[in-house]
Design an enzyme around this catalytic site. Sequence first.
Site, PDB file in Angstrom:
ATOM      1  N   ASP A  84       0.209   4.374   0.903  1.00  0.00           N
ATOM      2  CA  ASP A  84      -0.300   5.052   1.880  1.00  0.00           C
ATOM      3  C   ASP A  84       0.138   4.648   3.234  1.00  0.00           C
ATOM      4  O   ASP A  84       0.705   3.907   3.560  1.00  0.00           O
ATOM      5  CB  ASP A  84      -2.215   5.195   2.397  1.00  0.00           C
ATOM      6  CG  ASP A  84      -2.669   4.353   2.619  1.00  0.00           C
ATOM      7  OD1 ASP A  84      -2.313   3.474   2.402  1.00  0.00           O
ATOM      8  OD2 ASP A  84      -3.291   3.999   3.714  1.00  0.00           O
ATOM      9  N   HIS A 116       0.994  -1.611   0.015  1.00  0.00           N
ATOM     10  CA  HIS A 116      -0.071  -0.054  -0.036  1.00  0.00           C
ATOM     11  C   HIS A 116       1.019   1.115   0.255  1.00  0.00           C
ATOM     12  O   HIS A 116       1.863   0.757   0.714  1.00  0.00           O
ATOM     13  CB  HIS A 116      -0.547  -0.081   1.254  1.00  0.00           C
ATOM     14  CG  HIS A 116      -0.254   0.095   2.813  1.00  0.00           C
ATOM     15  ND1 HIS A 116       0.075   0.858   3.092  1.00  0.00           N
ATOM     16  CD2 HIS A 116       0.247  -1.151   3.328  1.00  0.00           C
ATOM     17  CE1 HIS A 116       0.117   0.653   4.072  1.00  0.00           C
ATOM     18  NE2 HIS A 116       0.641   0.085   4.239  1.00  0.00           N
ATOM     19  N   ASP A 163       1.538 -10.058   0.956  1.00  0.00           N
ATOM     20  CA  ASP A 163       1.606  -8.378   1.302  1.00  0.00           C
ATOM     21  C   ASP A 163       2.163  -8.875   2.207  1.00  0.00           C
ATOM     22  O   ASP A 163       3.843  -9.369   3.339  1.00  0.00           O
ATOM     23  CB  ASP A 163      -0.206  -8.500   1.748  1.00  0.00           C
ATOM     24  CG  ASP A 163      -0.537  -7.471   1.761  1.00  0.00           C
ATOM     25  OD1 ASP A 163       0.110  -6.293   1.926  1.00  0.00           O
ATOM     26  OD2 ASP A 163      -2.007  -6.985   2.552  1.00  0.00           O
ATOM     27  N   GLU A 215      -4.910   1.854   2.734  1.00  0.00           N
ATOM     28  CA  GLU A 215      -4.833   0.321   3.593  1.00  0.00           C
ATOM     29  C   GLU A 215      -5.228   1.134   5.065  1.00  0.00           C
ATOM     30  O   GLU A 215      -5.611  -0.250   6.092  1.00  0.00           O
ATOM     31  CB  GLU A 215      -4.114  -0.292   3.617  1.00  0.00           C
ATOM     32  CG  GLU A 215      -3.861  -2.251   4.242  1.00  0.00           C
ATOM     33  CD  GLU A 215      -2.911  -1.651   5.733  1.00  0.00           C
ATOM     34  OE1 GLU A 215      -3.457  -2.796   6.353  1.00  0.00           O
ATOM     35  OE2 GLU A 215      -2.487  -0.474   5.947  1.00  0.00           O
ATOM     36  N   HIS A 263       3.897   2.804  13.134  1.00  0.00           N
ATOM     37  CA  HIS A 263       3.083   4.476  13.217  1.00  0.00           C
ATOM     38  C   HIS A 263       3.894   5.254  15.011  1.00  0.00           C
ATOM     39  O   HIS A 263       2.480   5.937  15.118  1.00  0.00           O
ATOM     40  CB  HIS A 263       1.492   3.225  13.631  1.00  0.00           C
ATOM     41  CG  HIS A 263       1.219   2.474  12.290  1.00  0.00           C
ATOM     42  ND1 HIS A 263      -0.449   2.628  12.928  1.00  0.00           N
ATOM     43  CD2 HIS A 263       1.626   2.668  10.836  1.00  0.00           C
ATOM     44  CE1 HIS A 263      -0.273   1.461  11.791  1.00  0.00           C
ATOM     45  NE2 HIS A 263       0.044   1.496  10.887  1.00  0.00           N
ATOM     46  N   ASP A 316       6.003   0.709   7.155  1.00  0.00           N
ATOM     47  CA  ASP A 316       4.585   0.433   7.458  1.00  0.00           C
ATOM     48  C   ASP A 316       4.349   1.132   6.482  1.00  0.00           C
ATOM     49  O   ASP A 316       3.542   2.590   6.498  1.00  0.00           O
ATOM     50  CB  ASP A 316       3.765   0.841   8.370  1.00  0.00           C
ATOM     51  CG  ASP A 316       2.967   0.033   7.666  1.00  0.00           C
ATOM     52  OD1 ASP A 316       2.459  -0.355   6.605  1.00  0.00           O
ATOM     53  OD2 ASP A 316       1.305   0.345   9.167  1.00  0.00           O
TER      54      ASP A 316
END
Length: 488
Positions: free
Chosen positions: A120, A118, A216, A187, A460, A153
């Site tokens: 984003d 992904h 993934d 995502e 994150h 991520d």
Amino acid sequence: MWVLWTVLGLIGLFLVVTLIRAAFWKPETPDTEPLEEEAVDVDKYRRDLSDAIRIKTVSNVDVEKVDWGEFQKLHRLFEERFPLVHKNLKREEISLASLLYTWEGTNPDLPPIALLAHQDVVPVAEGTEDDWTHPAFDGFDDGEFVWGRGALDMKNHLIAVLESVETLLAEGFRPTRTVYLCFGHDEEIVAAKTSGAGAIADTLKARGVHLDSVIDEGGAILNLKVGSILNNRLAGVGIAEKGYADFRVSVSAKGGHSSQPPAHTAVGQLADVIRDIEKHQFRATMPDFVYDLFCKIGKNCSYPARIVMCNLWLLKPLITFVMTKIPPAASLIHTTTAVTMASGSPAANVLPQKASVTVNFRMMPGTTIRDVEAHIRRSVRNKDIEVEYLKGKEASKVSPTDSRSFKIFESLCTRADPTMIVAPYLVMGGTDAYHYEEVCDNIYRFAPFVMDTKLLLTTHGTNERIPISCMADALKFFKRYIRMMSAE
């Protein structure tokens, strides 16, 4: 007396059998056939990853708040840095900013494979910008790490896939089976009603495509070192992911002025509701893949430790009980319950007419959203409650561990490092992979980056960064995986 001697004899026999069993309870001989060397350009990867991090592709539940110009910048970066990909693969823009690349194979009769990532990233928490050693969107490379939001991520994974395909094309490689590169754009929006990955999967389904396998994002390769007992690396391959559900539970009352309160206001009644919800947790059971994980680790322990580990079948209830007392471990064996938000009166001197609490559940495979609602109603003694489903997604299916794809994971990992333990596991968070269940039965979540556990916690969070030392092996893995999976 004979009873005592019988019991002692049985205990002695058990100990003898255990000692013998532990001596032979060892891992299967790994595949150690040498791998052919793969050419990779780590310096180019570092530059491309740094520049990708500098592009602020932050997703938002409100699409009106997304800066779509940033996604277009990222797409232009792809075109600039990966010219062979854009010359040889068909590229389609799906939904708002997702991308689908098609690398046609020489044999259209073979089911294709897909590599997911992904584009984003999550935003930086307001007020924490200055806590970063290097600004979150500078993509700073200090020679040891590349820093920034998305470094783990998952722009690291995204750029690695593109770098690998670009290099394979430069080497003249052409796959036998078709390869899809599927890059979603949202995502990080959990349980969204629509998604880029879902739109890509729907596109493939409408074209009659059924994939051989999907890879993934997932867990990294971790170093396992416990004194003289264990010294291995663990490659966890996610074969399933938990579901997600938010419910609002409310209690209503008469309300009025706070100068004349009842014995329990709506908030007071809500306290009992919260207590009931937290007291009645979902039952914990050890799934087969968790048991298999423990067995694989146990077989790699030194002999004294194997005396205990070879009796996991007997210790399973005790281990399960202990795991329920350790939150990270408990999340592997039961559906979790987290009371996260509460609301009541709009003012301090007003009795609330309604008090509500929002509860987040992460469901084990086999537990549905409907099961969660029924569990709430059973758990709360005060049945005069309102239960409102807010949003969620079901737990994924469980992919097999005897598939061609999973065996290739095992082969690539153990041939690169014979001490590697390759084991299935349950992904706690969500990925785009679950959207592909209608077009694929073999869905796996794996990131071939060797990582320290403490470093993974920056995902994150503040100071997210990726070590340069893990990049070459990751790039080699993707090239080898595409070579092996895209063959007949």
